[in-house]
Write an enzyme that holds these catalytic residues in place. Structure first.
Site, PDB file in Angstrom:
ATOM      1  N   GLY A 100      35.130  11.266  18.856  1.00  0.00           N
ATOM      2  CA  GLY A 100      36.456  10.868  18.391  1.00  0.00           C
ATOM      3  C   GLY A 100      36.399   9.987  17.159  1.00  0.00           C
ATOM      4  O   GLY A 100      37.394   9.799  16.458  1.00  0.00           O
ATOM      5  N   LYS A 120      29.554   6.226  12.514  1.00  0.00           N
ATOM      6  CA  LYS A 120      30.482   5.857  13.599  1.00  0.00           C
ATOM      7  C   LYS A 120      31.612   5.016  13.018  1.00  0.00           C
ATOM      8  O   LYS A 120      31.353   3.962  12.437  1.00  0.00           O
ATOM      9  CB  LYS A 120      29.739   5.070  14.687  1.00  0.00           C
ATOM     10  CG  LYS A 120      30.642   4.671  15.855  1.00  0.00           C
ATOM     11  CD  LYS A 120      29.845   4.186  17.031  1.00  0.00           C
ATOM     12  CE  LYS A 120      30.749   3.709  18.159  1.00  0.00           C
ATOM     13  NZ  LYS A 120      29.973   3.250  19.313  1.00  0.00           N
ATOM     14  N   ASP A 132      42.282   6.063  16.510  1.00  0.00           N
ATOM     15  CA  ASP A 132      42.421   6.096  15.048  1.00  0.00           C
ATOM     16  C   ASP A 132      41.130   6.522  14.355  1.00  0.00           C
ATOM     17  O   ASP A 132      41.065   6.557  13.127  1.00  0.00           O
ATOM     18  CB  ASP A 132      42.877   4.720  14.528  1.00  0.00           C
ATOM     19  CG  ASP A 132      41.919   3.606  14.934  1.00  0.00           C
ATOM     20  OD1 ASP A 132      40.844   3.911  15.504  1.00  0.00           O
ATOM     21  OD2 ASP A 132      42.251   2.427  14.685  1.00  0.00           O
ATOM     22  N   ARG A 190      24.695  14.446  24.682  1.00  0.00           N
ATOM     23  CA  ARG A 190      24.936  13.635  25.887  1.00  0.00           C
ATOM     24  C   ARG A 190      25.002  14.530  27.121  1.00  0.00           C
ATOM     25  O   ARG A 190      25.186  15.741  26.995  1.00  0.00           O
ATOM     26  CB  ARG A 190      26.295  12.920  25.715  1.00  0.00           C
ATOM     27  CG  ARG A 190      26.328  12.018  24.504  1.00  0.00           C
ATOM     28  CD  ARG A 190      27.696  12.098  23.784  1.00  0.00           C
ATOM     29  NE  ARG A 190      27.600  11.439  22.477  1.00  0.00           N
ATOM     30  CZ  ARG A 190      27.790  10.141  22.290  1.00  0.00           C
ATOM     31  NH1 ARG A 190      28.121   9.375  23.305  1.00  0.00           N
ATOM     32  NH2 ARG A 190      27.651   9.624  21.089  1.00  0.00           N
ATOM     33  N   ASP A 259      29.449  10.610  29.400  1.00  0.00           N
ATOM     34  CA  ASP A 259      29.504  10.914  27.963  1.00  0.00           C
ATOM     35  C   ASP A 259      28.747   9.857  27.156  1.00  0.00           C
ATOM     36  O   ASP A 259      28.592  10.006  25.945  1.00  0.00           O
ATOM     37  CB  ASP A 259      30.952  11.032  27.473  1.00  0.00           C
ATOM     38  CG  ASP A 259      31.799   9.833  27.857  1.00  0.00           C
ATOM     39  OD1 ASP A 259      31.960   9.590  29.060  1.00  0.00           O
ATOM     40  OD2 ASP A 259      32.287   9.132  26.960  1.00  0.00           O
ATOM     41  N   ASN A 260      28.277   8.808  27.814  1.00  0.00           N
ATOM     42  CA  ASN A 260      27.472   7.800  27.114  1.00  0.00           C
ATOM     43  C   ASN A 260      26.018   7.841  27.577  1.00  0.00           C
ATOM     44  O   ASN A 260      25.294   6.863  27.431  1.00  0.00           O
ATOM     45  CB  ASN A 260      28.044   6.396  27.370  1.00  0.00           C
ATOM     46  CG  ASN A 260      29.382   6.207  26.663  1.00  0.00           C
ATOM     47  OD1 ASN A 260      29.683   6.894  25.690  1.00  0.00           O
ATOM     48  ND2 ASN A 260      30.181   5.281  27.144  1.00  0.00           N
ATOM     49  N   ASP A 269      25.646   4.407  22.445  1.00  0.00           N
ATOM     50  CA  ASP A 269      27.028   3.922  22.498  1.00  0.00           C
ATOM     51  C   ASP A 269      27.118   2.479  23.001  1.00  0.00           C
ATOM     52  O   ASP A 269      27.524   2.199  24.130  1.00  0.00           O
ATOM     53  CB  ASP A 269      27.921   4.845  23.342  1.00  0.00           C
ATOM     54  CG  ASP A 269      28.370   6.049  22.539  1.00  0.00           C
ATOM     55  OD1 ASP A 269      27.823   6.259  21.436  1.00  0.00           O
ATOM     56  OD2 ASP A 269      29.263   6.777  22.996  1.00  0.00           O
TER      57      ASP A 269
HETATM   58  P1  AMP Z   1      33.457   5.082  24.265  1.00  0.00           P
HETATM   59  O1  AMP Z   1      34.044   4.320  25.400  1.00  0.00           O
HETATM   60  O2  AMP Z   1      33.298   4.300  22.996  1.00  0.00           O
HETATM   61  O3  AMP Z   1      32.196   5.784  24.641  1.00  0.00           O
HETATM   62  O4  AMP Z   1      34.500   6.219  23.871  1.00  0.00           O
HETATM   63  C1  AMP Z   1      34.987   7.189  24.783  1.00  0.00           C
HETATM   64  C2  AMP Z   1      35.669   8.304  24.030  1.00  0.00           C
HETATM   65  O5  AMP Z   1      36.756   7.801  23.279  1.00  0.00           O
HETATM   66  C3  AMP Z   1      34.780   9.026  23.040  1.00  0.00           C
HETATM   67  O6  AMP Z   1      35.129  10.378  23.046  1.00  0.00           O
HETATM   68  C4  AMP Z   1      35.106   8.368  21.732  1.00  0.00           C
HETATM   69  O7  AMP Z   1      34.858   9.197  20.640  1.00  0.00           O
HETATM   70  C5  AMP Z   1      36.592   8.089  21.892  1.00  0.00           C
HETATM   71  N1  AMP Z   1      37.031   6.943  21.099  1.00  0.00           N
HETATM   72  C6  AMP Z   1      36.723   5.633  21.306  1.00  0.00           C
HETATM   73  N2  AMP Z   1      37.306   4.864  20.370  1.00  0.00           N
HETATM   74  C7  AMP Z   1      37.978   5.690  19.547  1.00  0.00           C
HETATM   75  C8  AMP Z   1      38.781   5.502  18.374  1.00  0.00           C
HETATM   76  N3  AMP Z   1      39.011   4.300  17.859  1.00  0.00           N
HETATM   77  N4  AMP Z   1      39.304   6.602  17.797  1.00  0.00           N
HETATM   78  C9  AMP Z   1      39.104   7.825  18.305  1.00  0.00           C
HETATM   79  N5  AMP Z   1      38.364   8.070  19.387  1.00  0.00           N
HETATM   80  C10 AMP Z   1      37.806   7.015  20.007  1.00  0.00           C
HETATM   81 MG    MG Z   2      30.966   6.998  23.978  1.00  0.00          MG
END
Ligand code: AMP
Ligand code: MG
Length: 496
Positions: A100, A120, A132, A190, A259-260, A269
């Site tokens: 994302g 990132k 965002d 992942r 996913d992490n 992550d």
């Molecule tokens: P995370 O908890 O950082 O591993 O993120 C979980 C999911 O949310 C992943 O698919 C990330 O790509 C997405 N994600 C986290 N923060 C953002 C952001 N600011 N904008 C878009 N996607 C995000």
């Molecule tokens: Mg992640």
């Protein structure tokens, strides 16, 4: 998407991009360009990773490199993409997720193998959902420093090449500014990538992905009777070693969703992670983890739970459930053996016996009962000899009698061991097994506060120190001290 500049940078030293992940095809990822950030600037460059990637020093300091790594231009030959994955988050199936806010630039050949390069925080992707696509300065500093700290500790991890920033505003609980971490790894695949295709009954893609991972990273599995069961077992083994490494240094990841979880057994992550200050086995570092699913002492079991999800995802390829379960079984023995080995080295012992196992147990209990600072205890222990008075060590405990009993037991085991008699060789082993420096929350916080005022010197100092955490760094003793009182008030959540 959005305000793409779409420039292609001309390099004095062209980088030879391999785009192997892109070649898996459009069912695995979406080609895209990052979104430009206005007036970018360097925050930190990591020469260690630059050298490993073979980047020319002048170019790495150039405006071209800055524009490329903040995501404002595309390096020639790179085919930027965001990949699709799914996953279990906090124990629940979360459906489709994906990169994302991460954009893969491609892969560079290095003497130690291919290294993928990923930005990132470089803007929205088709997988951004409500997000965002950005990362804020504070979380980017934490990821940048911690990936290098983990590498310095000898723990498998994604690496960080550089940190770039912009004054562009990003809205979280407060208004913050944007930053981009350029990170590298042999692969960013992942567990959730496999879950994605499996849960959607897309077995052709599932097989293509598994074959790609086997042929690229687990070649020995190809010769097994069931290569996919062998892959599951090999990933389990790496994950068991990773969990042992985390536990041994007191590292809490904080968001161990599937996913992490890296298919290569890397730490990936960095979000609300924390190195323990006082030893509390039930410590929860993620402010959003209200039920403590990812508490420090739960991590090894969660690692297994996540591997079970991977096993389920691979089942269409493995064929028989018994084979998948059998592939997961060794985790239960490898993890404790690996952790035991690490704790033995931290104690300066070399032979595992029922006695040493009991000592390890009683050490953890003593540290927990007395809420002793985890890193400082182990570092001070390096100077322990049966003959010494143990004063600096004993000072860490309020229950002196329990400490004395423990020290007596420890002294007995040391004198039984041949290496135990050779104080010097034991001290060398222990100083290499007990880091002086870890990225405590308050150290990250101080670097973040300074960086918000555009002072990046603390990031530089921490990077240099944490990359060699077993060395003394006499000028930076303060970074090895107890956390200040305000450190316990730091709250870190998933919002970053
Ligand atoms: P995370 O908890 O950082 O591993 O993120 C979980 C999911 O949310 C992943 O698919 C990330 O790509 C997405 N994600 C986290 N923060 C953002 C952001 N600011 N904008 C878009 N996607 C995000
Ligand atoms: Mg992640």
């Amino acid at each position: 998407m959005g305000d793409n500049l779409g420039m292609t940078t001309d390099l004095s030293q062209p980088l030879a991009w391999n785009n192997r992940f892109a070649r898996l095809g459009e069912n695995f990822s979406t080609r895209l360009q990052s979104q430009a950030l206005p007036e970018p600037y360097w925050i930190s460059r990591n020469q260690a990773v630059a050298r490993e990637l073979g980047l020319e020093a002048d170019w790495f300091a150039s405006q071209d490199a800055l524009q490329a790594f903040v995501g404002n231009s595309v390096l020639s030959g790179s085919q930027p993409l965001a990949s699709v994955y799914s996953g279990h988050q906090f124990g629940q199936w979360a459906g489709q997720l994906g990169d994302g806010r991460a954009i893969l630039l491609g892969e560079l050949d290095t003497p130690s193998g291919g290294q993928e390069v990923q930005l990132k925080g470089a803007g929205k992707t088709p997988y951004s959902r409500m997000g965002d696509g950005r990362a804020v300065l504070r979380s980017s500093i934490r990821e940048y420093l911690c990936s290098e700290a983990m590498h310095g500790l000898g723990i498998p991890t994604t690496r960080a090449l550089c940190l770039t920033g912009s004054d562009a505003k990003v809205l979280r609980e407060d208004i913050e500014t944007a930053a981009v971490v350029t990170r590298t790894a042999p692969s960013f695949i992942r567990f959730g990538h496999f879950e994605h295709f499996s849960y959607n009954d897309r077995h052709v893609e599932l097989k293509a992905l598994a074959d790609f991972v086997i042929d690229s990273f687990y070649l020995a599995c190809r010769d097994a009777a069931n290569p996919y069961a062998a892959l599951l077992e090999a990933v389990s083994e790496r994950t068991a070693h990773l969990m042992a490494a985390w536990q041994s240094v007191g590292f809490c990841h904080g968001v161990m969703n599937t996913d992490n979880m890296s298919i290569l057994g890397l730490t990936i992550d960095y979000g609300p992670f924390q190195f323990l200050d006082a030893f509390d086995p039930t410590h929860i570092c993620n402010h959003s983890d209200t039920h403590g699913r990812y508490a420090y002492n739960k991590q090894p079991n969660i690692g297994y739970w996540n591997l079970f999800c991977l096993g389920q995802a691979l089942l269409p390829l493995i064929g028989e459930q018994e084979l998948a379960l059998a592939a997961l079984e060794p985790y239960k023995a490898i993890f404790p053996a690996a952790l035991g080995g690490k704790m033995l080295a931290k104690l300066g012992l070399t032979q595992a016996t029922p006695d040493t196992n009991a000592l390890i147990e009683s050490t953890f209990k003593l540290l927990a009962d007395n809420k002793v600072d985890y890193t400082i205890f182990w570092r001070r222990l390096c100077a322990f000899t049966p003959q010494s008075g143990h004063e600096p060590l004993r000072d860490l405990f309020f229950d002196r009698e329990s400490f004395n009993a423990w020290a007596l037991h420890y002294s007995e085991l040391l004198t039984h061991e041949s290496i135990g008699l050779e104080v010097d060789s034991r001290a060398i082993l222990m100083l290499k097994s007990n880091p002086k420096y870890v990225l405590r929350n308050h150290l990250g916080e101080e670097a973040i506060r300074a960086a918000k005022m555009k002072d990046y010197s603390k990031i530089r100092t921490l990077l240099d120190t944490l990359q060699a955490p077993f060395d003394d760094h006499a000028d930076h003793d303060a970074l090895a001290g107890f956390p200040p009182e305000w450190a316990s008030g730091i709250e870190i959540s998933c919002s970053s």
